[in-house]
Motif scaffolding. Structure first.
Motif, PDB file in Angstrom:
ATOM      1  N   ILE A  93       0.834  -1.205   0.000  1.00  0.00           N
ATOM      2  CA  ILE A  93       0.000   0.000   0.000  1.00  0.00           C
ATOM      3  C   ILE A  93       0.871   1.259   0.000  1.00  0.00           C
ATOM      4  O   ILE A  93       2.039   1.222   0.402  1.00  0.00           O
ATOM      5  CB  ILE A  93      -0.986   0.051   1.197  1.00  0.00           C
ATOM      6  N   VAL A  94       0.272   2.362  -0.442  1.00  0.00           N
ATOM      7  CA  VAL A  94       0.983   3.651  -0.447  1.00  0.00           C
ATOM      8  C   VAL A  94       1.161   4.106   1.002  1.00  0.00           C
ATOM      9  O   VAL A  94       0.237   3.999   1.815  1.00  0.00           O
ATOM     10  CB  VAL A  94       0.180   4.694  -1.263  1.00  0.00           C
TER      11      VAL A  94
ATOM     12  N   ASP B 277      11.263  18.153  -6.587  1.00  0.00           N
ATOM     13  CA  ASP B 277      11.955  17.566  -7.742  1.00  0.00           C
ATOM     14  C   ASP B 277      10.916  17.128  -8.793  1.00  0.00           C
ATOM     15  O   ASP B 277      10.097  16.244  -8.533  1.00  0.00           O
ATOM     16  CB  ASP B 277      12.756  16.342  -7.249  1.00  0.00           C
ATOM     17  N   PRO B 278      10.934  17.751 -10.000  1.00  0.00           N
ATOM     18  CA  PRO B 278       9.905  17.471 -10.996  1.00  0.00           C
ATOM     19  C   PRO B 278       9.786  15.995 -11.380  1.00  0.00           C
ATOM     20  O   PRO B 278       8.680  15.493 -11.589  1.00  0.00           O
ATOM     21  CB  PRO B 278      10.343  18.292 -12.223  1.00  0.00           C
ATOM     22  N   ARG B 279      10.921  15.276 -11.440  1.00  0.00           N
ATOM     23  CA  ARG B 279      10.854  13.857 -11.825  1.00  0.00           C
ATOM     24  C   ARG B 279      10.068  13.058 -10.783  1.00  0.00           C
ATOM     25  O   ARG B 279       9.270  12.193 -11.117  1.00  0.00           O
ATOM     26  CB  ARG B 279      12.261  13.258 -11.943  1.00  0.00           C
ATOM     27  N   ALA B 280      10.305  13.362  -9.501  1.00  0.00           N
ATOM     28  CA  ALA B 280       9.602  12.648  -8.431  1.00  0.00           C
ATOM     29  C   ALA B 280       8.129  13.038  -8.423  1.00  0.00           C
ATOM     30  O   ALA B 280       7.254  12.198  -8.196  1.00  0.00           O
ATOM     31  CB  ALA B 280      10.243  12.953  -7.088  1.00  0.00           C
ATOM     32  N   GLN B 281       7.839  14.332  -8.681  1.00  0.00           N
ATOM     33  CA  GLN B 281       6.447  14.801  -8.601  1.00  0.00           C
ATOM     34  C   GLN B 281       5.567  14.213  -9.700  1.00  0.00           C
ATOM     35  O   GLN B 281       4.364  14.093  -9.532  1.00  0.00           O
ATOM     36  CB  GLN B 281       6.402  16.335  -8.633  1.00  0.00           C
ATOM     37  N   ARG B 282       6.166  13.834 -10.832  1.00  0.00           N
ATOM     38  CA  ARG B 282       5.374  13.201 -11.893  1.00  0.00           C
ATOM     39  C   ARG B 282       5.223  11.700 -11.652  1.00  0.00           C
ATOM     40  O   ARG B 282       4.579  11.017 -12.433  1.00  0.00           O
ATOM     41  CB  ARG B 282       6.032  13.423 -13.259  1.00  0.00           C
ATOM     42  N   ALA B 283       5.824  11.194 -10.572  1.00  0.00           N
ATOM     43  CA  ALA B 283       5.770   9.754 -10.288  1.00  0.00           C
ATOM     44  C   ALA B 283       4.975   9.505  -9.002  1.00  0.00           C
ATOM     45  O   ALA B 283       4.409  10.425  -8.430  1.00  0.00           O
ATOM     46  CB  ALA B 283       7.182   9.212 -10.148  1.00  0.00           C
ATOM     47  N   ASN B 284       4.914   8.239  -8.585  1.00  0.00           N
ATOM     48  CA  ASN B 284       4.177   7.820  -7.382  1.00  0.00           C
ATOM     49  C   ASN B 284       2.764   8.411  -7.365  1.00  0.00           C
ATOM     50  O   ASN B 284       2.344   9.065  -6.404  1.00  0.00           O
ATOM     51  CB  ASN B 284       4.947   8.202  -6.115  1.00  0.00           C
TER      52      ASN B 284
ATOM     53  N   ARG C 145       4.152   0.774 -10.633  1.00  0.00           N
ATOM     54  CA  ARG C 145       5.129  -0.134 -11.243  1.00  0.00           C
ATOM     55  C   ARG C 145       4.617  -0.605 -12.595  1.00  0.00           C
ATOM     56  O   ARG C 145       5.352  -0.663 -13.575  1.00  0.00           O
ATOM     57  CB  ARG C 145       5.410  -1.317 -10.312  1.00  0.00           C
ATOM     58  N   LEU C 146       3.313  -0.907 -12.654  1.00  0.00           N
ATOM     59  CA  LEU C 146       2.693  -1.397 -13.888  1.00  0.00           C
ATOM     60  C   LEU C 146       2.790  -0.352 -15.006  1.00  0.00           C
ATOM     61  O   LEU C 146       3.098  -0.671 -16.144  1.00  0.00           O
ATOM     62  CB  LEU C 146       1.220  -1.733 -13.591  1.00  0.00           C
ATOM     63  N   PHE C 147       2.510   0.908 -14.669  1.00  0.00           N
ATOM     64  CA  PHE C 147       2.484   1.961 -15.703  1.00  0.00           C
ATOM     65  C   PHE C 147       3.766   2.801 -15.724  1.00  0.00           C
ATOM     66  O   PHE C 147       3.800   3.881 -16.297  1.00  0.00           O
ATOM     67  CB  PHE C 147       1.252   2.858 -15.493  1.00  0.00           C
ATOM     68  N   ARG C 148       4.797   2.301 -15.086  1.00  0.00           N
ATOM     69  CA  ARG C 148       6.140   2.918 -15.116  1.00  0.00           C
ATOM     70  C   ARG C 148       6.157   4.360 -14.610  1.00  0.00           C
ATOM     71  O   ARG C 148       6.741   5.249 -15.228  1.00  0.00           O
ATOM     72  CB  ARG C 148       6.721   2.853 -16.539  1.00  0.00           C
ATOM     73  N   THR C 149       5.497   4.595 -13.490  1.00  0.00           N
ATOM     74  CA  THR C 149       5.567   5.918 -12.851  1.00  0.00           C
ATOM     75  C   THR C 149       6.034   5.764 -11.406  1.00  0.00           C
ATOM     76  O   THR C 149       5.636   6.520 -10.528  1.00  0.00           O
ATOM     77  CB  THR C 149       4.195   6.638 -12.886  1.00  0.00           C
ATOM     78  N   HIS C 150       6.880   4.761 -11.196  1.00  0.00           N
ATOM     79  CA  HIS C 150       7.353   4.490  -9.839  1.00  0.00           C
ATOM     80  C   HIS C 150       8.670   5.222  -9.598  1.00  0.00           C
ATOM     81  O   HIS C 150       9.610   5.056 -10.368  1.00  0.00           O
ATOM     82  CB  HIS C 150       7.531   2.976  -9.663  1.00  0.00           C
ATOM     83  N   HIS C 151       8.735   6.062  -8.554  1.00  0.00           N
ATOM     84  CA  HIS C 151       9.982   6.754  -8.215  1.00  0.00           C
ATOM     85  C   HIS C 151      10.644   5.990  -7.086  1.00  0.00           C
ATOM     86  O   HIS C 151      10.183   6.026  -5.954  1.00  0.00           O
ATOM     87  CB  HIS C 151       9.703   8.203  -7.797  1.00  0.00           C
ATOM     88  N   ASP C 152      11.711   5.303  -7.426  1.00  0.00           N
ATOM     89  CA  ASP C 152      12.356   4.409  -6.476  1.00  0.00           C
ATOM     90  C   ASP C 152      13.516   5.133  -5.806  1.00  0.00           C
ATOM     91  O   ASP C 152      14.628   5.117  -6.308  1.00  0.00           O
ATOM     92  CB  ASP C 152      12.848   3.166  -7.233  1.00  0.00           C
TER      93      ASP C 152
END
Ligand SMILES: [Zn+2]
Ligand SMILES: [Zn+2]
Length: 227
Positions: A176-177, A189-196, A206-213
């Motif tokens: 869960i989130v 950070d723009p890259r992180a904000q467009r993810a999760n 993970r399925l739609f490739r927007t996971h910020h690891d």
């Protein structure tokens, strides 16, 4: 309505206490936070939920999932709520003319991102989520009790993922989130904000490739990525 109100009060009490005991970031005064977020709680959370509940009770459509066991109905409702939220959320972060609806949710900075700020939302954003979700609910017509239960869970989860609490829930984050997972979505950070982008189920990212690891917590929070 009563159940949802009770869940709101209970999660408010739990997360206020948790933020008091183990804050991750500097805190605002509870009274100040309430005064600031109250209009959003009323107009962008409570009112849309009441309208949705009223519509559900008025339409009373016999749908294909209405006779399934309650657990199955809930899993269906959870899946469509999460997918429709993910789609609308992703669109607001990618489409320039939709961004103004969601911009407000990303205004909290390090001293104002807490369980109450999770409800900071433009009424237009609440309407967009409703418009995307409602056709599915009307066609499938699950039990109103299932919709109410899912809405109450949504309120509790929304408070949880925005809570200003220092918790390491590494094992739980896969399922869960968590506050840390969603804090990255509020990072400057723009890259992180467009993810999760997911609200409850991180596997969608993970399925739609927007996971910020990323390990740890973001250094800076606030508006970062404009489409
Ligand atoms: Zn967002
Ligand atoms: Zn958020």
């Amino acid at each position: 309505v009563i159940g949802t109100a009770l869940v709101s009060i209970a999660s408010g009490a739990v997360f206020s206490l948790a933020e008091h005991l183990a804050p991750m970031r500097p805190r605002r005064r509870l009274r100040e936070a309430f005064a600031h977020e109250l209009p959003y709680i009323v107009f962008a959370s409570m009112l849309p939920a009441l309208v949705l509940g009223w519509l559900g009770a008025t339409l009373r459509i016999e749908g294909p999932v209405g006779h399934a066991p309650l657990v199955v109905q809930w899993l269906v409702v959870l899946a469509i709520t999460e997918l429709s939220f993910y789609a609308a959320h992703r669109a607001m972060h990618r489409v320039r003319w939709l961004w103004p609806l969601h911009r407000l949710h990303h205004t909290p900075d390090a001293t104002s991102l807490d369980w109450l700020a999770g409800f900071r939302k433009h009424v237009g954003e609440a309407l967009l989520h409703g418009f995307v979700l409602l056709p599915f609910l009307v066609v499938l017509a699950p039990s109103p009790a299932v919709i109410a239960f899912n809405a109450a869970l949504g309120i509790a989860m929304n408070a949880f993922i925005h809570a200003n609490v220092r918790v390491r829930l590494v094992w739980l984050e896969r399922v869960i989130v968590t506050p840390r997972y969603h804090a990255w979505h509020h990072a400057a950070d723009p890259r992180a904000q467009r993810a999760n982008l997911a609200a409850k189920l991180p596997f969608l990212d993970r399925l739609f490739r927007t996971h910020h690891d990323a390990a740890g917590w973001p250094d800076e929070l606030g508006l970062g990525a404009q489409p």
